[in-house]
Design a protein around this motif. Structure first.
Motif, PDB file in Angstrom:
ATOM      1  N   LEU A  12       1.046   4.739   1.140  1.00  0.00           N
ATOM      2  CA  LEU A  12       0.318   5.302   2.269  1.00  0.00           C
ATOM      3  C   LEU A  12      -0.090   6.754   2.052  1.00  0.00           C
ATOM      4  O   LEU A  12       0.645   7.544   1.453  1.00  0.00           O
ATOM      5  CB  LEU A  12       1.182   5.205   3.532  1.00  0.00           C
ATOM      6  CG  LEU A  12       1.398   3.785   4.063  1.00  0.00           C
ATOM      7  CD1 LEU A  12       2.577   3.739   5.025  1.00  0.00           C
ATOM      8  CD2 LEU A  12       0.127   3.287   4.760  1.00  0.00           C
ATOM      9  N   ASP A  13      -1.278   7.084   2.569  1.00  0.00           N
ATOM     10  CA  ASP A  13      -1.727   8.465   2.672  1.00  0.00           C
ATOM     11  C   ASP A  13      -2.496   8.591   3.989  1.00  0.00           C
ATOM     12  O   ASP A  13      -2.626   7.617   4.742  1.00  0.00           O
ATOM     13  CB  ASP A  13      -2.593   8.865   1.472  1.00  0.00           C
ATOM     14  CG  ASP A  13      -3.815   7.970   1.271  1.00  0.00           C
ATOM     15  OD1 ASP A  13      -4.331   7.434   2.281  1.00  0.00           O
ATOM     16  OD2 ASP A  13      -4.258   7.808   0.120  1.00  0.00           O
ATOM     17  N   ILE A  60       6.042   4.248  10.851  1.00  0.00           N
ATOM     18  CA  ILE A  60       5.474   4.989   9.717  1.00  0.00           C
ATOM     19  C   ILE A  60       5.337   6.465  10.067  1.00  0.00           C
ATOM     20  O   ILE A  60       5.688   7.357   9.280  1.00  0.00           O
ATOM     21  CB  ILE A  60       4.119   4.392   9.326  1.00  0.00           C
ATOM     22  CG1 ILE A  60       4.300   2.974   8.757  1.00  0.00           C
ATOM     23  CG2 ILE A  60       3.400   5.283   8.318  1.00  0.00           C
ATOM     24  CD1 ILE A  60       3.000   2.220   8.561  1.00  0.00           C
ATOM     25  N   ALA A  83       3.604   0.557   2.815  1.00  0.00           N
ATOM     26  CA  ALA A  83       3.400  -0.504   3.799  1.00  0.00           C
ATOM     27  C   ALA A  83       3.393  -1.850   3.085  1.00  0.00           C
ATOM     28  O   ALA A  83       2.651  -2.038   2.118  1.00  0.00           O
ATOM     29  CB  ALA A  83       2.084  -0.306   4.543  1.00  0.00           C
ATOM     30  N   LEU A 119       0.831  -1.204   0.000  1.00  0.00           N
ATOM     31  CA  LEU A 119       0.000   0.000   0.000  1.00  0.00           C
ATOM     32  C   LEU A 119       0.863   1.250   0.000  1.00  0.00           C
ATOM     33  O   LEU A 119       1.764   1.398   0.829  1.00  0.00           O
ATOM     34  CB  LEU A 119      -0.880  -0.026   1.260  1.00  0.00           C
ATOM     35  CG  LEU A 119      -1.854   1.107   1.486  1.00  0.00           C
ATOM     36  CD1 LEU A 119      -2.980   1.028   0.459  1.00  0.00           C
ATOM     37  CD2 LEU A 119      -2.435   1.015   2.901  1.00  0.00           C
ATOM     38  N   ASN A 148      -5.651   6.027   4.331  1.00  0.00           N
ATOM     39  CA  ASN A 148      -5.438   4.602   4.600  1.00  0.00           C
ATOM     40  C   ASN A 148      -4.588   4.373   5.849  1.00  0.00           C
ATOM     41  O   ASN A 148      -4.656   3.300   6.454  1.00  0.00           O
ATOM     42  CB  ASN A 148      -4.885   3.864   3.376  1.00  0.00           C
ATOM     43  CG  ASN A 148      -3.630   4.483   2.810  1.00  0.00           C
ATOM     44  OD1 ASN A 148      -2.754   4.925   3.545  1.00  0.00           O
ATOM     45  ND2 ASN A 148      -3.527   4.491   1.476  1.00  0.00           N
ATOM     46  N   LEU A 149      -3.806   5.376   6.272  1.00  0.00           N
ATOM     47  CA  LEU A 149      -3.101   5.250   7.545  1.00  0.00           C
ATOM     48  C   LEU A 149      -4.099   5.216   8.698  1.00  0.00           C
ATOM     49  O   LEU A 149      -3.932   4.457   9.666  1.00  0.00           O
ATOM     50  CB  LEU A 149      -2.113   6.403   7.715  1.00  0.00           C
ATOM     51  CG  LEU A 149      -1.211   6.363   8.951  1.00  0.00           C
ATOM     52  CD1 LEU A 149      -0.431   5.053   9.020  1.00  0.00           C
ATOM     53  CD2 LEU A 149      -0.261   7.552   8.952  1.00  0.00           C
ATOM     54  N   THR A 193       8.616  -1.906  -2.742  1.00  0.00           N
ATOM     55  CA  THR A 193       8.502  -0.451  -2.620  1.00  0.00           C
ATOM     56  C   THR A 193       8.905   0.239  -3.913  1.00  0.00           C
ATOM     57  O   THR A 193       8.226   1.159  -4.383  1.00  0.00           O
ATOM     58  CB  THR A 193       9.385   0.029  -1.454  1.00  0.00           C
ATOM     59  OG1 THR A 193       8.917  -0.551  -0.232  1.00  0.00           O
ATOM     60  CG2 THR A 193       9.345   1.562  -1.326  1.00  0.00           C
ATOM     61  N   GLN A 202       5.748   6.748   1.267  1.00  0.00           N
ATOM     62  CA  GLN A 202       5.829   5.706   2.289  1.00  0.00           C
ATOM     63  C   GLN A 202       4.991   4.516   1.821  1.00  0.00           C
ATOM     64  O   GLN A 202       3.848   4.686   1.390  1.00  0.00           O
ATOM     65  CB  GLN A 202       5.278   6.212   3.625  1.00  0.00           C
ATOM     66  CG  GLN A 202       5.805   7.553   4.075  1.00  0.00           C
ATOM     67  CD  GLN A 202       7.099   7.440   4.838  1.00  0.00           C
ATOM     68  OE1 GLN A 202       7.357   6.450   5.519  1.00  0.00           O
ATOM     69  NE2 GLN A 202       7.931   8.467   4.719  1.00  0.00           N
ATOM     70  N   LEU A 259       3.139   1.131  13.267  1.00  0.00           N
ATOM     71  CA  LEU A 259       2.561   2.441  12.979  1.00  0.00           C
ATOM     72  C   LEU A 259       3.476   3.563  13.452  1.00  0.00           C
ATOM     73  O   LEU A 259       3.589   4.615  12.797  1.00  0.00           O
ATOM     74  CB  LEU A 259       1.186   2.566  13.646  1.00  0.00           C
ATOM     75  CG  LEU A 259       0.081   1.678  13.068  1.00  0.00           C
ATOM     76  CD1 LEU A 259      -1.164   1.750  13.929  1.00  0.00           C
ATOM     77  CD2 LEU A 259      -0.248   2.088  11.640  1.00  0.00           C
ATOM     78  N   LEU A 262      -5.454   1.808   8.801  1.00  0.00           N
ATOM     79  CA  LEU A 262      -4.481   0.881   9.393  1.00  0.00           C
ATOM     80  C   LEU A 262      -4.558   0.895  10.916  1.00  0.00           C
ATOM     81  O   LEU A 262      -4.422  -0.153  11.558  1.00  0.00           O
ATOM     82  CB  LEU A 262      -3.070   1.261   8.955  1.00  0.00           C
ATOM     83  CG  LEU A 262      -2.514   0.635   7.688  1.00  0.00           C
ATOM     84  CD1 LEU A 262      -1.088   1.112   7.444  1.00  0.00           C
ATOM     85  CD2 LEU A 262      -2.547  -0.880   7.772  1.00  0.00           C
TER      86      LEU A 262
END
Length: 396
Positions: free
Chosen positions: A102-103, A128, A142, A100, A106-107, A389, A140, A125, A110
């Protein structure tokens, strides 16, 4: 282009830096015992290494020190110059079935998964959040331990429980160690000179946490860990497979409450519960000295491994290779012998000399004429996270 990979634990921080796009290793290390007076940061780079006591009073200080050292040794001049940061995240639940980008939205999703992995998720977390603060504007990613196992068919992931337990509370088999298994399977295909989509593999990831996965054509079709990393093989401090009524029995008759029962199964069981030590090397040393409890711990562990190899051989129908990886899998010849011994009728013929040889590289340890090949393949979860990534951030 440089990619940082972070694996943030409750009291540790592992990191590696890779050059992109060829993913050459540039530097890496570990901060241990974060928050303790004896915290220690170890780091290696292309032409040196160092140890830095007391450098990790908390995770933020540890990561800041990592960035200072990376700049000092010419690896990464400034964190904002990183191409991306990849994070190991233990649990993606049923919501996140793939890596994923990340933004904020969606963080937030999570964070809602914390009850599924309360021991690991908060630390993941935290890593992150820290990377986002110290590397503003850097993508970033995940990478979930559970993602590789989302190809499990319902017959493998569904527990024999009422449908509402799955629908309302997400009770199902998720599986873990998926990033390690994915890497090892790709390496196995390369070493065997065959396309991964034509191979049936049994992968044993054996460390303090341990699991076995049946992989068919590059896809996970069964795995020993379940909704949590408790189920399956005997581990350092975890029970592995257990009659589900045992905790209730102990709660009624030994006075344990739910928290104490959970602690017993996760932290006081496994090798530690059988013989008082969770370190496989110490268990071997005690067994060699005649300690009966340590000998029993090895017997139980090896027997469980053998049972799973047999079960997954039946599930796959045809097995092309059995693969051992992670600390115990890569270095413990005796445990590999216990796991494979007596499975000749399954086509698994271990070569004693190859198995006993000390070697840090990937190698075949079965006989040349063994119908099922047996391999030891060192895992590299960080390299796999870096690969994922890079792929995700260059195609986004």
């Amino acid at each position: 282009m440089k990619i940082l990979v972070l694996n943030c634990g409750s009291s540790s921080l592992k990191f590696k830096v890779f050059a992109a796009p060829d993913l050459r290793w540039l530097a890496g290390g570990t901060a241990e015992r974060i928050g303790q007076p004896d915290s220690l940061l170890r780091m290696a780079w292309l032409d040196g290494a160092g140890e830095y006591p007391g450098a990790a009073p908390d995770h933020q200080a540890a990561l800041r020190q990592v960035f200072r050292l990376l700049a000092q040794h010419g690896v990464v001049a400034d964190p904002v110059q990183l191409s991306a940061v990849g994070h190991r995240v233990v649990h993606g639940g049923d919501r996140f079935r793939a890596p994923l980008l990340l933004d904020a939205a969606n963080l937030a999703e999570l964070r809602q998964l914390t009850p599924l992995a309360p021991l690991h998720h908060p630390a993941n977390l935290r890593g992150i959040e820290l990377a986002g603060a110290l590397c503003p504007g850097v993508p970033q990613v995940a990478v979930f331990d559970t993602a590789f196992h989302h190809t499990l068919p319902p017959r493998a992931w569904r527990y024999a429980l009422p449908e509402w337990t799955w629908r309302d509370y997400q009770v199902r088999r998720y599986g873990f160690h998926g990033t390690s298994v994915q890497y090892v399977c790709r390496r196995a295909a390369e070493l065997m000179g065959r396309p991964l989509d034509q191979l049936n593999l049994i992968v044993l990831h054996l460390g303090n946490g341990a699991s076995v996965t049946a992989v068919q054509g590059g896809h996970s079709v069964d795995t020993s860990m379940g909704m949590t990393p408790l189920e399956g093989l005997v581990m350092g401090t975890r029970t592995g497979d257990l009659d589900a009524a045992v905790p209730f029995y102990l709660m009624r008759h030994a006075g344990l409450d739910a928290a104490a029962a959970e602690h017993l199964l996760f932290f006081d069981s496994g090798l530690h519960g059988l013989c008082g030590s969770s370190d496989m090397r110490a268990v071997h040393a005690r067994a060699e000295a005649g300690d009966a409890d340590a000998q029993l711990a090895l017997d139980v562990t090896g027997y469980r491994l053998k049972k799973y190899i047999g079960a997954y051989s039946a599930a796959l129908g045809r097995v092309d290779a059995v693969i051992f990886t992670a600390g115990i899998g890569e270095n413990d010849a005796d445990m590999r012998r216990r796991a494979c011994g007596g499975l000749e009728r399954f086509g698994i013929w271990l070569d004693a000399g190859r198995n006993d040889a000390t070697h840090s590289e990937a190698r075949r340890i079965s006989s040349d004429d063994s119908p099922v090949q047996v391999w030891v393949i060192p895992t590299d979860e960080e390299l796999e996270i870096a690969r994922i990534t890079l792929e995700l951030t260059t195609t986004a």
